[in-house]
Design an enzyme around this catalytic site. Structure first.
Site, PDB file in Angstrom:
ATOM      1  N   ASP A  12      20.219  -5.077  42.310  1.00 17.61           N
ATOM      2  CA  ASP A  12      19.203  -3.855  42.513  1.00 17.61           C
ATOM      3  C   ASP A  12      17.999  -4.033  41.727  1.00 17.61           C
ATOM      4  O   ASP A  12      17.793  -5.054  41.126  1.00 17.61           O
ATOM      5  CB  ASP A  12      20.174  -2.496  42.420  1.00 17.61           C
ATOM      6  CG  ASP A  12      20.553  -2.317  40.999  1.00 17.61           C
ATOM      7  OD1 ASP A  12      20.054  -3.302  40.051  1.00 17.61           O
ATOM      8  OD2 ASP A  12      21.057  -1.430  40.670  1.00 17.61           O
ATOM      9  N   CYS A  69      23.540  -5.755  38.968  1.00 15.12           N
ATOM     10  CA  CYS A  69      23.084  -4.418  38.789  1.00 15.12           C
ATOM     11  C   CYS A  69      22.848  -4.292  37.051  1.00 15.12           C
ATOM     12  O   CYS A  69      23.004  -5.137  36.369  1.00 15.12           O
ATOM     13  CB  CYS A  69      23.588  -3.425  39.464  1.00 15.12           C
ATOM     14  SG  CYS A  69      25.296  -3.018  39.037  1.00 15.12           S
ATOM     15  N   THR A  71      24.810  -2.357  35.171  1.00 18.89           N
ATOM     16  CA  THR A  71      26.177  -2.586  34.583  1.00 18.89           C
ATOM     17  C   THR A  71      26.893  -3.726  35.194  1.00 18.89           C
ATOM     18  O   THR A  71      27.838  -4.163  34.633  1.00 18.89           O
ATOM     19  CB  THR A  71      27.014  -1.328  34.587  1.00 18.89           C
ATOM     20  OG1 THR A  71      27.203  -1.064  35.768  1.00 18.89           O
ATOM     21  CG2 THR A  71      26.247  -0.337  33.632  1.00 18.89           C
ATOM     22  N   HIS A 102      42.693 -17.879  38.802  1.00 19.26           N
ATOM     23  CA  HIS A 102      43.987 -16.993  38.898  1.00 19.26           C
ATOM     24  C   HIS A 102      43.768 -16.175  40.267  1.00 19.26           C
ATOM     25  O   HIS A 102      44.708 -15.521  40.746  1.00 19.26           O
ATOM     26  CB  HIS A 102      44.375 -16.273  37.825  1.00 19.26           C
ATOM     27  CG  HIS A 102      44.970 -16.915  36.941  1.00 19.26           C
ATOM     28  ND1 HIS A 102      45.785 -16.525  35.809  1.00 19.26           N
ATOM     29  CD2 HIS A 102      45.200 -18.412  36.713  1.00 19.26           C
ATOM     30  CE1 HIS A 102      46.305 -17.665  34.952  1.00 19.26           C
ATOM     31  NE2 HIS A 102      45.836 -18.617  35.590  1.00 19.26           N
ATOM     32  N   HIS A 137      49.784 -18.134  41.991  1.00 21.59           N
ATOM     33  CA  HIS A 137      48.518 -17.160  41.936  1.00 21.59           C
ATOM     34  C   HIS A 137      48.178 -16.890  43.450  1.00 21.59           C
ATOM     35  O   HIS A 137      47.731 -15.849  43.811  1.00 21.59           O
ATOM     36  CB  HIS A 137      47.492 -17.734  41.451  1.00 21.59           C
ATOM     37  CG  HIS A 137      47.570 -18.223  39.756  1.00 21.59           C
ATOM     38  ND1 HIS A 137      48.002 -17.173  39.017  1.00 21.59           N
ATOM     39  CD2 HIS A 137      47.883 -19.186  39.197  1.00 21.59           C
ATOM     40  CE1 HIS A 137      48.382 -17.522  37.959  1.00 21.59           C
ATOM     41  NE2 HIS A 137      48.330 -18.959  37.892  1.00 21.59           N
TER      42      HIS A 137
HETATM   43  C1  RB5 Z   1      20.548   1.761  38.087  1.00 19.10           C
HETATM   44  O1  RB5 Z   1      19.758   2.651  37.239  1.00 19.10           O
HETATM   45  C2  RB5 Z   1      21.983   1.550  37.667  1.00 19.10           C
HETATM   46  O2  RB5 Z   1      22.625   2.682  37.921  1.00 19.10           O
HETATM   47  C3  RB5 Z   1      22.688   0.263  38.478  1.00 19.10           C
HETATM   48  O3  RB5 Z   1      21.814  -0.637  38.522  1.00 19.10           O
HETATM   49  C4  RB5 Z   1      24.115   0.008  37.962  1.00 19.10           C
HETATM   50  O4  RB5 Z   1      24.140  -0.115  36.703  1.00 19.10           O
HETATM   51  C5  RB5 Z   1      25.067   0.804  38.801  1.00 19.10           C
HETATM   52  O5  RB5 Z   1      26.015   0.348  38.719  1.00 19.10           O
END
Ligand code: RB5
Length: 149
Positions: A12, A69, A71, A102, A137
């Site tokens: 993203d 993204c 996180t 695995h 596995h």
């Molecule tokens: C975008 O602000 C953020 O929510 C996205 O990049 C991600 O971290 C979502 O899981």
């Protein structure tokens, strides 16, 4: 270029710079990188990009996929909704290696707001060079199915 060296990348808006760095890194190693964007920084929706990358892997067009993204969590969840996808979010190289060895993961997710570029590229290297070990596995991986069939 063989299909086994084709890898799809997507992200993203939160991870465009890191995704492009990963793309350059993998291309330099001889990977056929299918970078499906996005390329512009406008806010976008990670489920769209996670699903699009996952479809490329599930269809067999690409052997592996890497999604990013902020996180790594949301886009990983979206990728895992596509049948046949096993995607793990990793912030360390040990996990990135183990999800291949695995869990036969075919996709990796990274959080661009969690790890720096240097570590992210080491995570990518651990993921793409590890091999599934099969055996016991494989039995367990075969048991991973959506609830309700
Ligand atoms: C975008 O602000 C953020 O929510 C996205 O990049 C991600 O971290 C979502 O899981």
């Amino acid at each position: 270029m063989t299909q086994s060296k084709r890898i799809v990348l997507s992200s993203d808006h939160a991870a465009i710079d890191l995704r492009q760095s990963v793309a350059r890194h993998l291309a330099a190693q001889g990977w056929d990188v299918v970078d499906i964007g996005p390329t512009t920084p406008e806010s976008t929706h990670y489920p769209l990009h996670g699903a699009a990358a996952a479809q490329r892997v599930a269809s067999g067009d690409c052997a592996l996929g890497i999604v990013l993204c902020g996180t790594g969590q949301g886009i990983m969840m979206a990728a895992n909704k596509v049948r046949g996808i096993r995607c793990g979010v990793c912030s360390d190289t040990f996990s990135a290696r183990m999800i291949r060895q695995h869990n036969d993961a075919n996709m990796l997710s990274i959080g661009a707001r969690v790890v720096g570029e240097g570590l992210a590229l080491e995570i990518v290297d651990a993921f793409v060079t590890a091999q599934f070990e099969g055996g016991r596995h494989a039995t367990r991986v075969d048991m991973i199915e959506p609830a309700g069939g």
